[in-house]
Structure formats: C-alpha cells, structure tokens
Design a protein around this motif. Sequence first.
Motif, PDB file in Angstrom:
ATOM      1  N   ALA A 254      -6.618 -25.183 -13.724  1.00 30.81           N
ATOM      2  CA  ALA A 254      -5.676 -25.086 -14.833  1.00 30.81           C
ATOM      3  C   ALA A 254      -4.351 -24.488 -14.368  1.00 30.81           C
ATOM      4  O   ALA A 254      -3.274 -24.948 -14.765  1.00 30.81           O
ATOM      5  N   GLU A 255      -4.418 -23.457 -13.530  1.00 31.35           N
ATOM      6  CA  GLU A 255      -3.202 -22.847 -12.989  1.00 31.35           C
ATOM      7  C   GLU A 255      -2.403 -23.851 -12.159  1.00 31.35           C
ATOM      8  O   GLU A 255      -1.171 -23.932 -12.273  1.00 31.35           O
ATOM      9  N   THR A 256      -3.102 -24.625 -11.336  1.00 27.19           N
ATOM     10  CA  THR A 256      -2.438 -25.614 -10.487  1.00 27.19           C
ATOM     11  C   THR A 256      -1.748 -26.680 -11.335  1.00 27.19           C
ATOM     12  O   THR A 256      -0.622 -27.095 -11.031  1.00 27.19           O
ATOM     13  N   ALA A 257      -2.408 -27.124 -12.392  1.00 26.76           N
ATOM     14  CA  ALA A 257      -1.788 -28.102 -13.284  1.00 26.76           C
ATOM     15  C   ALA A 257      -0.524 -27.532 -13.932  1.00 26.76           C
ATOM     16  O   ALA A 257       0.500 -28.224 -14.061  1.00 26.76           O
ATOM     17  N   ARG A 258      -0.579 -26.258 -14.326  1.00 31.81           N
ATOM     18  CA  ARG A 258       0.614 -25.626 -14.913  1.00 31.81           C
ATOM     19  C   ARG A 258       1.727 -25.515 -13.890  1.00 31.81           C
ATOM     20  O   ARG A 258       2.892 -25.790 -14.188  1.00 31.81           O
ATOM     21  N   ARG A 259       1.371 -25.076 -12.701  1.00 27.20           N
ATOM     22  CA  ARG A 259       2.386 -24.942 -11.654  1.00 27.20           C
ATOM     23  C   ARG A 259       3.028 -26.298 -11.342  1.00 27.20           C
ATOM     24  O   ARG A 259       4.239 -26.389 -11.114  1.00 27.20           O
ATOM     25  N   PHE A 260       2.220 -27.345 -11.313  1.00 26.81           N
ATOM     26  CA  PHE A 260       2.767 -28.676 -11.053  1.00 26.81           C
ATOM     27  C   PHE A 260       3.790 -29.054 -12.127  1.00 26.81           C
ATOM     28  O   PHE A 260       4.879 -29.539 -11.820  1.00 26.81           O
ATOM     29  N   ALA A 261       3.429 -28.805 -13.381  1.00 22.45           N
ATOM     30  CA  ALA A 261       4.341 -29.144 -14.470  1.00 22.45           C
ATOM     31  C   ALA A 261       5.637 -28.336 -14.382  1.00 22.45           C
ATOM     32  O   ALA A 261       6.743 -28.871 -14.592  1.00 22.45           O
ATOM     33  N   GLU A 262       5.514 -27.051 -14.032  1.00 17.24           N
ATOM     34  CA  GLU A 262       6.686 -26.169 -14.035  1.00 17.24           C
ATOM     35  C   GLU A 262       7.517 -26.271 -12.774  1.00 17.24           C
ATOM     36  O   GLU A 262       8.748 -26.345 -12.836  1.00 17.24           O
ATOM     37  N   ARG A 263       6.856 -26.260 -11.610  1.00 18.20           N
ATOM     38  CA  ARG A 263       7.575 -26.130 -10.341  1.00 18.20           C
ATOM     39  C   ARG A 263       7.911 -27.456  -9.687  1.00 18.20           C
ATOM     40  O   ARG A 263       8.791 -27.513  -8.831  1.00 18.20           O
ATOM     41  N   VAL A 264       7.209 -28.511 -10.084  1.00 21.51           N
ATOM     42  CA  VAL A 264       7.468 -29.827  -9.480  1.00 21.51           C
ATOM     43  C   VAL A 264       8.205 -30.728 -10.447  1.00 21.51           C
ATOM     44  O   VAL A 264       9.278 -31.240 -10.147  1.00 21.51           O
ATOM     45  N   MET A 265       7.625 -30.900 -11.630  1.00 13.98           N
ATOM     46  CA  MET A 265       8.220 -31.833 -12.588  1.00 13.98           C
ATOM     47  C   MET A 265       9.330 -31.201 -13.407  1.00 13.98           C
ATOM     48  O   MET A 265      10.139 -31.904 -14.005  1.00 13.98           O
ATOM     49  N   GLY A 266       9.337 -29.853 -13.464  1.00 12.63           N
ATOM     50  CA  GLY A 266      10.432 -29.175 -14.171  1.00 12.63           C
ATOM     51  C   GLY A 266      10.294 -29.219 -15.671  1.00 12.63           C
ATOM     52  O   GLY A 266      11.298 -29.149 -16.394  1.00 12.63           O
TER      53      GLY A 266
END
Length: 266
Positions: A254-266
């Motif tokens: 779940a943390e990784t999915a959040r990080r992807f949304a925030e840090r990669v996709m913006g």
Amino acid sequence: MTVKQLSLPGLAAACAQAGVSRVGLWREPVQAYGVEAAAELVRDAGLTVTTLCRGGFLTAIDPAGRAAALADNRRAVEEAATLGTDTLVLVCGGLPAGSRDLHGARERIADALAELGPYAEDHGVRLAIEPLHPMYAADRCVVSTLAQALDLAERFPAHQVGVAVDTYHVWWDDQAPAQIARAGAAGRIHAFQLADWTTPLPEGVLNGRGQLGDGAIDMREWLGHVEAAGYTGPIEVELFNDGLWARDGRKVLAETARRFAERVMG
C-alpha cells in the motif's frame, strides 16, 4: 520481490486490496507454488503478469554450463508463456570464475540469444536484457549500460530481444536518456522498472534498493524519458530491501502504491 514476504495467495489478496491489477513475478516463488497453479491463481485474482524475472546467466565457458543455462532459459520462456506474460527479463551473468574477459562474456551472451530469441518468439515471449549497475559486473551482469544492452539486442529482431530500463541501474549514466530514445525508436523498451538509490549501501549491496522518494533519483524525470521514447507499457516497482521485507507486506504494498502515485505520477 518488493513484498517477497507475502505468499503468492497473500500477494494476490494484497494487490486486490491496494487496487493493483498488474504484477511482475519472480521464478523462484512461482516454481515453489507450481507454475500452472500460479497462473491459475493470478487469473482468478484478475491480475495480469507484466514480466517474469529472471532468465539469463549466459556467460559460462564450459559446454556443460552453457547447455544447462540454455535449458534453464528455455524453461523460463515456457514459464512466462504459461503465466501469460510476453516479457522475460534477463540478468545476463557475470564473469566466470578465473576469467577477466568482459568482451568474451558479452559475445557468449549474444551466442545464447541467437538460440533463445527464436525459441521465445515461438512461445509469444520477448527477451528483455537488463543492464545492471557496474558494481555488479563481476558477479551478476557484464552488461552495465543501456548502450551495451542495445548493442547486443540490435543483433536480433526487436520482437525477440529488447531491453529493460531500471532506474536503479541506469540513473547515474548521462548517456542513458539518449539510449532510451534509441531503444524507443526501435521498439525495444520491453520493461520499465523503478527503485530509488539510497546510501550507505548495505553489506553485499544487493538489497540496497530504496523505496520511491527516499533517495537520489528523480523518478518523474526518468518517466519522462521513457514516455518521450514512446513507451506506454507497464511500470514496475522492484525493491530489494531488508527493511521493507521485515515489515507487513500488505502495508509495504500500500505504501509503495502511494509513493508511486505521489513521487512518480505526481
């Protein structure tokens, strides 16, 4: 591998809970569970397998070692086809014991690809050469840059052999963006993976991949490079990290999915 502490059924359940619909699998847990059973499990869970990792280790000099490597890679191709993915990621192998011949090792990889490429095509699978950071050249992969990977891949049709772009391994290379464009123009970006670079590296260095946003890599910049090159395929997060593996895998996912949304996709 990001959440290798989860069983395959646990991974499928956690993906459903986190809203993750695609997953890259590794051979060892798939083999332990059973390839056919794993394929049924992911299908029933509504998951698409993006890639299978890993084939490769193609640098042996002795005939028996080369024959064994080719046989194992044919099995890997068959496993990928059973799982429903069109991409087998290759970690090509380091220097054989006692050897210092990087050029010879790379040529043996090319010789193996000449045999494996058509076999993979017959099974609807592409081979993706993954260049690894130079610190792994001796023991894991004599292919250290995207330029080297493409020089090998371009000897074969793009639908047989391409490359995997992993931020952890190429972020330091100022030639990598141009090589991504080169790969994209030829339709050879077969996989795109993310992991951050954090220091100090752990002893043994293998399990030093950082969670997205914890390190030195500008993930949005690298996403921009592959998108500009025309890549529209899956984006995988692949983290080898003892600290993450010691935690609850569902929370890490779940943390990784959040990080992807925030840090990669913006």
